[in-house]
Design an enzyme around this catalytic site. Sequence first.
Site, short mmCIF file in Angstrom:
data_model
loop_
_atom_site.label_atom_id
_atom_site.label_comp_id
_atom_site.label_asym_id
_atom_site.label_seq_id
_atom_site.Cartn_x
_atom_site.Cartn_y
_atom_site.Cartn_z
N ILE A 98 0.86 -1.18 0.00
CA ILE A 98 0.00 0.00 0.00
C ILE A 98 0.90 1.23 0.00
O ILE A 98 1.87 1.29 0.77
CB ILE A 98 -0.93 -0.02 1.22
CG1 ILE A 98 -1.93 -1.17 1.04
CG2 ILE A 98 -1.66 1.31 1.38
CD1 ILE A 98 -2.85 -1.38 2.21
N LEU A 99 0.61 2.16 -0.89
CA LEU A 99 1.50 3.31 -1.09
C LEU A 99 0.95 4.54 -0.38
O LEU A 99 -0.27 4.71 -0.28
CB LEU A 99 1.64 3.59 -2.58
CG LEU A 99 2.20 2.40 -3.37
CD1 LEU A 99 1.96 2.58 -4.87
CD2 LEU A 99 3.68 2.22 -3.09
N ASP B 199 -7.22 0.76 -5.03
CA ASP B 199 -7.98 0.08 -6.08
C ASP B 199 -9.14 0.93 -6.62
O ASP B 199 -10.24 0.44 -6.88
CB ASP B 199 -8.48 -1.29 -5.60
CG ASP B 199 -7.33 -2.21 -5.24
OD1 ASP B 199 -6.26 -2.10 -5.86
OD2 ASP B 199 -7.49 -3.03 -4.33
N HIS C 274 -5.79 -4.81 -11.29
CA HIS C 274 -6.46 -5.38 -10.11
C HIS C 274 -7.36 -6.51 -10.59
O HIS C 274 -8.12 -6.34 -11.55
CB HIS C 274 -7.29 -4.30 -9.41
CG HIS C 274 -7.98 -4.83 -8.19
ND1 HIS C 274 -7.31 -5.07 -7.02
CD2 HIS C 274 -9.26 -5.20 -7.98
CE1 HIS C 274 -8.15 -5.56 -6.13
NE2 HIS C 274 -9.34 -5.64 -6.69
C1 GRF Z 1 -2.16 -10.61 -10.77
O1 GRF Z 1 -3.27 -11.45 -10.63
C2 GRF Z 1 -2.57 -9.19 -10.62
O2 GRF Z 1 -3.85 -8.92 -11.08
C3 GRF Z 1 -2.51 -8.96 -9.14
O3 GRF Z 1 -1.44 -9.73 -8.69
C4 GRF Z 1 -1.19 -10.79 -9.61
C5 GRF Z 1 0.23 -10.66 -10.03
O4 GRF Z 1 0.69 -11.74 -10.79
N1 GRF Z 1 -2.40 -7.56 -8.87
P1 GRF Z 1 2.10 -11.64 -11.51
O5 GRF Z 1 3.14 -11.34 -10.44
O6 GRF Z 1 2.04 -10.57 -12.55
O7 GRF Z 1 2.33 -13.00 -12.09
#
Ligand code: GRF
Length: 219
Positions: free
Chosen positions: A92-93, A145, A109
């Site tokens: 969280i930023l 988000d 997301h």
């Molecule tokens: C993905 O499902 C993305 O939507 C979520 O975290 C996951 C990351 O997967 N934010 P990766 O590290 O890109 O394989």
Amino acid sequence: MKNIVILISGRGSNMEAIVRACAAEQWPGRVAAVLSNRPDASGLAFAAEHGIATGVVDHKQYPDRAGFDAAMRNAIDAHQPDLVVLAGFMRILTPEFVEHYAGRMLNIHPSLLPSFPGLHTHRQALEAGVKFHGATVHFVTPELDHGPIVLQAALDVLPGDTPESLATRLLDCEHVMYPRAVRWFVEDRLQVRDGVVQVQPAEPQWLLALSAPAAGISQ
Ligand code: GRF
């Protein structure tokens, strides 16, 4: 040529998809660096093998979020980014950090926002009984988000789906949609007005990945 800096925390499969598409489609941009908050993020090896600068800013070395964010910001800005891409970056930023990259930071997301922000989105979707689930690429704003939506992908929830099966099917969509959205940015095709993103020239800002054939409409 726009500089893209990608932040990851783990396997980095979305980062990989962006790196591959950028090279294959010869975008007017380059992935200048891949940075992680975790030294053991497996995606770092892929980036290094592809000649991309990598770096780690280990959040455990900082007593508070502000200290970590300041260090991460320095690491990012050393690469003069036009765009910062959060790709499975699990931190969280602070609002200050987000403001610094306002209008030039994207996130993916795994839900159809504004439904199901936060963690465990696939479980949330199954428990809510929704019939469509999906993923969203959006500009990052201080609220977690949220932020102007660039592109969404939807798939149908099937009988017997589990959080794992949904995540697996959705990841295939993510690997198509995230490179597409990043490409639009580096090509200067995104316009944000009153919190709504449009791509110019227009093309669909959604993907459908239906497993089941359409059932037809009956009353
Ligand atoms: C993905 O499902 C993305 O939507 C979520 O975290 C996951 C990351 O997967 N934010 P990766 O590290 O890109 O394989």
